[in-house]
Design a protein around this motif. Structure first.
Motif, short mmCIF file in Angstrom:
data_model
loop_
_atom_site.label_atom_id
_atom_site.label_comp_id
_atom_site.label_asym_id
_atom_site.label_seq_id
_atom_site.Cartn_x
_atom_site.Cartn_y
_atom_site.Cartn_z
N SER A 185 0.54 -1.56 -0.08
CA SER A 185 0.00 0.26 0.21
C SER A 185 1.25 1.62 0.39
CB SER A 185 -0.68 0.31 0.89
OG SER A 185 0.08 0.24 2.16
N GLN A 186 2.29 1.14 0.79
CA GLN A 186 2.57 3.01 0.59
C GLN A 186 3.26 2.67 -0.64
OE1 GLN A 186 3.00 -0.67 2.38
NE2 GLN A 186 5.67 -1.21 2.55
N THR A 188 3.89 3.73 -4.35
CA THR A 188 3.38 4.99 -5.16
C THR A 188 3.02 4.55 -6.85
OG1 THR A 188 5.12 6.30 -6.15
CG2 THR A 188 4.58 6.93 -3.96
#
Length: 248
Positions: A185-186, A188
């Motif tokens: 999820s982190q 980009t």
């Protein structure tokens, strides 16, 4: 005939959930291993039950609890157990220079020692069946920023081939090595696009691609000891730098 059943480790979240639900779609009852993701596991169980299949949640902490008892519990719940899918994983990036014994022990315990011991106990519990280990296409590389994680996954790939020899023909054992499918999820969007630019087929994968790989390995009884890379060719893109692709 009795409904076949599969024990899926790490089946409450991310790829494990997709594999558990895909096996239910394929007609399997599910023994759903969970550690800390109990709420998510209950949601998966409801989804599987809505498909008309049984799903029992089996808690086990791989750092402390008995792996043999996990397999015994799965077999007791599902006497027709004949598939083990090892999807549970521990991931912590660090180069060798920042790797300590605690990190090594956790990464290897979850990613390699546990699948090995579950293979042993599964082999003792069933007469015939299949094991599928979820690996990582990073095993094709030497990416030292992920030293402990990657070394444990490389060992899992070797163990998959070794076990396929030891337990054949009673058990058929293979692995799946996903590429860019469910980025953390982190990550980009710029990072993901940069990764896609290094994939020969020039697009990101989806869990559906991995489910197709799962069906192939399960349905083709002449495939054993293989690591199926599902990564758009990323892991074979090892041309390297040389004078003809250098630009000032």
């Amino acid at each position: 005939m009795s409904t076949p059943a599969a024990l899926v480790t790490g089946g409450a979240t991310r790829l494990g959930r997709f594999f558990a639900e895909a096996l239910a779609d394929k007609g399997y009852d599910i023994a759903l291993h969970v550690n800390s993701s109990r709420t998510e596991a209950e949601d998966v169980a409801k989804t599987i039950q809505a498909k008309g299949r049984r799903c029992e949640i089996l808690p086990c902490n791989f750092l402390n609890d008995s792996l043999e008892e996990l397999v015994v519990a799965a077999k007791q719940q599902f006497p027709s157990l004949n598939v083990l899918l090892n999807s549970a994983s521990a991931y912590e990036p660090a180069p060798i220079a920042a790797t300590d014994m605690a990190m090594l022990e956790t990464q290897f315990r979850v990613n390699m020692f546990t699948p090995l011991l579950l293979t042993r106990h599964f082999a003792n519990a069933v007469e015939n069946g299949q094991i599928i280990n979820i690996i990582d296409n990073k095993v094709a590389y030497h990416q030292y920023p992920y030293a402990a994680y990657l070394l444990s996954k490389k060992s899992l790939a070797d163990m998959t081939r070794m076990a396929a020899l030891e337990f054949a023909p009673r058990l058929r054992i293979n692995g799946i090595a996903p590429g860019v499918v469910l980025p953390a999820s982190q990550r980009t969007s710029d990072y993901i696009q940069w990764r896609i630019e290094g994939i020969p087929v020039q697009h990101q994968g989806s869990p559906a691609h991995l489910v197709q790989a799962l069906h192939y390995l399960m349905d083709n009884d002449f495939v054993a000891g293989q690591i199926l890379f599902v990564d758009g060719g990323e892991s074979i893109n090892l041309e390297g730098r040389h004078s003809e692709n250098y630009s000032n």
